[in-house]
Design a protein around this motif. Structure first.
Motif, PDB file in Angstrom:
ATOM      1  N   ALA A  13     -33.308  27.572  19.230  1.00 52.72           N
ATOM      2  CA  ALA A  13     -34.121  26.504  18.643  1.00 52.72           C
ATOM      3  C   ALA A  13     -35.089  27.044  17.584  1.00 52.72           C
ATOM      4  CB  ALA A  13     -34.900  25.780  19.742  1.00 52.72           C
ATOM      5  N   LEU A  14     -35.458  28.325  17.716  1.00 55.93           N
ATOM      6  CA  LEU A  14     -36.421  28.918  16.783  1.00 55.93           C
ATOM      7  C   LEU A  14     -35.762  29.508  15.532  1.00 55.93           C
ATOM      8  CD1 LEU A  14     -38.770  30.766  19.298  1.00 55.93           C
ATOM      9  CD2 LEU A  14     -39.249  28.637  18.055  1.00 55.93           C
ATOM     10  N   VAL A  15     -34.441  29.656  15.550  1.00 50.32           N
ATOM     11  CA  VAL A  15     -33.745  30.301  14.434  1.00 50.32           C
ATOM     12  C   VAL A  15     -34.044  29.641  13.087  1.00 50.32           C
ATOM     13  CG1 VAL A  15     -31.454  30.742  13.432  1.00 50.32           C
ATOM     14  CG2 VAL A  15     -31.927  31.365  15.798  1.00 50.32           C
ATOM     15  N   GLN A  21     -31.195  31.180   5.267  1.00 50.29           N
ATOM     16  CA  GLN A  21     -30.077  30.245   5.241  1.00 50.29           C
ATOM     17  C   GLN A  21     -28.789  30.877   5.765  1.00 50.29           C
ATOM     18  OE1 GLN A  21     -29.406  28.514   1.405  1.00 50.29           O
ATOM     19  NE2 GLN A  21     -27.654  27.284   2.066  1.00 50.29           N
ATOM     20  N   PHE A  22     -28.541  32.147   5.398  1.00 52.52           N
ATOM     21  CA  PHE A  22     -27.320  32.816   5.856  1.00 52.52           C
ATOM     22  C   PHE A  22     -27.283  32.910   7.380  1.00 52.52           C
ATOM     23  CE2 PHE A  22     -25.210  36.710   7.272  1.00 52.52           C
ATOM     24  CZ  PHE A  22     -23.918  36.485   6.813  1.00 52.52           C
ATOM     25  N   ALA A  23     -28.416  33.325   7.970  1.00 48.69           N
ATOM     26  CA  ALA A  23     -28.488  33.465   9.428  1.00 48.69           C
ATOM     27  C   ALA A  23     -28.323  32.115  10.116  1.00 48.69           C
ATOM     28  CB  ALA A  23     -29.808  34.103   9.824  1.00 48.69           C
ATOM     29  N   VAL A  24     -28.931  31.075   9.561  1.00 44.94           N
ATOM     30  CA  VAL A  24     -28.808  29.739  10.151  1.00 44.94           C
ATOM     31  C   VAL A  24     -27.361  29.270  10.107  1.00 44.94           C
ATOM     32  CG1 VAL A  24     -29.442  27.302   9.866  1.00 44.94           C
ATOM     33  CG2 VAL A  24     -31.187  29.093   9.661  1.00 44.94           C
ATOM     34  N   ASP A  25     -26.703  29.516   8.977  1.00 44.45           N
ATOM     35  CA  ASP A  25     -25.294  29.122   8.847  1.00 44.45           C
ATOM     36  C   ASP A  25     -24.420  29.894   9.838  1.00 44.45           C
ATOM     37  OD1 ASP A  25     -23.219  27.653   7.104  1.00 44.45           O
ATOM     38  OD2 ASP A  25     -22.489  29.722   7.083  1.00 44.45           O
ATOM     39  N   LEU A  26     -24.689  31.182  10.000  1.00 45.48           N
ATOM     40  CA  LEU A  26     -23.915  32.003  10.924  1.00 45.48           C
ATOM     41  C   LEU A  26     -24.119  31.548  12.361  1.00 45.48           C
ATOM     42  CD1 LEU A  26     -22.151  34.482  11.564  1.00 45.48           C
ATOM     43  CD2 LEU A  26     -24.254  35.858  11.578  1.00 45.48           C
ATOM     44  N   VAL A  27     -25.354  31.276  12.735  1.00 45.87           N
ATOM     45  CA  VAL A  27     -25.636  30.840  14.105  1.00 45.87           C
ATOM     46  C   VAL A  27     -25.031  29.458  14.357  1.00 45.87           C
ATOM     47  CG1 VAL A  27     -27.471  30.237  15.730  1.00 45.87           C
ATOM     48  CG2 VAL A  27     -27.704  32.250  14.284  1.00 45.87           C
ATOM     49  N   THR A  28     -25.062  28.587  13.352  1.00 47.36           N
ATOM     50  CA  THR A  28     -24.452  27.264  13.509  1.00 47.36           C
ATOM     51  C   THR A  28     -22.957  27.394  13.792  1.00 47.36           C
ATOM     52  OG1 THR A  28     -26.047  26.329  11.935  1.00 47.36           O
ATOM     53  CG2 THR A  28     -24.099  25.024  12.426  1.00 47.36           C
ATOM     54  N   ALA A 153     -25.161  15.660   6.808  1.00 46.34           N
ATOM     55  CA  ALA A 153     -25.071  16.380   5.543  1.00 46.34           C
ATOM     56  C   ALA A 153     -26.270  17.314   5.365  1.00 46.34           C
ATOM     57  CB  ALA A 153     -24.986  15.402   4.374  1.00 46.34           C
ATOM     58  N   GLN A 154     -27.329  17.066   6.122  1.00 47.02           N
ATOM     59  CA  GLN A 154     -28.517  17.915   6.079  1.00 47.02           C
ATOM     60  C   GLN A 154     -28.322  19.094   7.033  1.00 47.02           C
ATOM     61  OE1 GLN A 154     -30.952  17.211   3.914  1.00 47.02           O
ATOM     62  NE2 GLN A 154     -29.847  15.366   3.298  1.00 47.02           N
ATOM     63  N   ALA A 155     -28.476  20.318   6.525  1.00 49.89           N
ATOM     64  CA  ALA A 155     -28.215  21.515   7.321  1.00 49.89           C
ATOM     65  C   ALA A 155     -29.082  21.571   8.581  1.00 49.89           C
ATOM     66  CB  ALA A 155     -28.440  22.767   6.472  1.00 49.89           C
ATOM     67  N   GLY A 156     -30.345  21.206   8.458  1.00 52.99           N
ATOM     68  CA  GLY A 156     -31.242  21.228   9.610  1.00 52.99           C
ATOM     69  C   GLY A 156     -30.833  20.233  10.676  1.00 52.99           C
TER      70      GLY A 156
END
Length: 328
Positions: A13-15, A21-28, A153-156
């Motif tokens: 949840a804290l990521v 952005q790269f880390a968030v995309d990878l974790v997603t 469509a929103q990454a968050g």
């Protein structure tokens, strides 16, 4: 165990607040694969059914998400998500009804054959766009009474939605495995013949587990399609079934948290061996490094990563007893 799981989800949840952005995309992406791994854990780790065609169910969920979406308008999650999950569950019911008549290596081969059938349908026909695949032009939204509550469509928003679904799937399977149904599946894995002797009709239990597993795989496929906005036949290829099987073995069979750990460990190992900053030109041969790492983990960690703390405790106790014996 519960504390560890809660800490994992708190960290996830804290990521978005702490990482780029790269880390968030990878974790997603990894959370999507974690849902996929949890779906297979229900079959392999709980029921003892080694399925090598699970990618077909993942791909069907992904293709259904794209093919059922309007071309120039956003579909509503209220009907699109259940439709994609249902499509995967229906194929899982058909696939399981026939493949569960077999056992052992024959079961593995039949599930692989069903996956290849689905693969060639989308690969060799215009239905799924052939080798080029098809694109999701407008990502779905959650709207009630004309009011939009969530836009994927929103990454968050998509990250939060995926995290909530991962937590829901984990909780659902945890409750399921503690129920009478889950205990029956564990009994089937331990000794199916004895379960039959005690009066259990094992086939309906295995088929139900297969359908539930397929539905969850379809859910993961749906999320993958929405995330990338495109699907292609490789989503149904046999190597994806092999990859998710490696995830649950790497994490530790028979443990839901093992599927979570395995999915993230597999993703991190991939990124590690792909890093040109670390391996230079050898990074283009990352499959070799990944393969060697998996072989080493299987050899050194027979219970997977989830069994690592117990293995350390056992070694420390062994050393302590050895030291006490020397002093005596």
């Amino acid at each position: 165990k519960l504390v560890f799981v809660l800490l994992v989800f708190a960290a996830l949840a804290l990521v978005p607040l702490l990482a780029g952005q790269f880390a968030v995309d990878l974790v997603t992406k990894t959370m999507v694969y974690a849902i996929f791994a949890l779906s297979l854990e229900l079959l392999v780790g709980t029921t003892g059914l080694v399925c090598f065609g699970h990618a077909a169910l993942f791909g069907i969920g992904a293709y259904a998400a794209v093919m059922l979406s309007p071309e120039n308008d956003a579909a509503n999650l209220l009907w699109l998500l259940p439709a994609a999950v249902l499509a995967a569950a229906v194929y899982a019911a058909f696939m399981g009804a026939l493949s569960l008549r077999t056992k052992g290596v024959y079961f593995i081969m039949v599930t692989l054959a069903f996956a290849q059938m689905a693969y060639y349908v989308v690969h060799d026909t215009p239905l799924g766009g052939g080798t080029d695949g098809i694109y999701l032009n407008v990502k779905p939204v959650l709207s009630v009474g004309g009011h939009m509550l969530l836009d994927l469509a929103q990454a968050g928003s998509f990250y939060a939605f995926t995290l909530v679904l991962l937590a829901a799937v984990f909780a659902f399977l945890a409750v399921l495995l503690r129920s009478r149904f889950g205990r029956a599946l564990a009994g089937i894995k331990a000794n199916e013949q004895r379960m039959r002797a005690t009066g259990f009709a094992t086939y309906p239990y295995k088929l139900a587990a297969f359908v539930v597993s397929g539905a969850l795989a379809g859910l993961a496929g749906f999320l993958f399609a929405v995330k990338d906005g495109v699907v292609n036949p490789e989503l149904m290829a046999w190597h994806l079934s092999g990859a998710v099987l490696i995830m649950i073995i790497l994490g530790g069979l028979g443990h839901l948290r093992g599927a979570l750990i395995g999915a993230f460990a597999f993703a991190l190992l991939q990124e590690f061996f792909k890093s040109e900053a670390i391996f230079g030109h050898f990074a283009k041969h990352w499959h070799l490094g990944l393969g060697l790492a998996i072989i080493a983990s299987v050899a050194l960690l027979p219970d997977g990563l989830v069994g690592l703390p117990a293995q350390w405790r056992q070694r420390l106790l062994g050393k302590a007893r050895g030291a006490a014996g020397e002093q005596a």
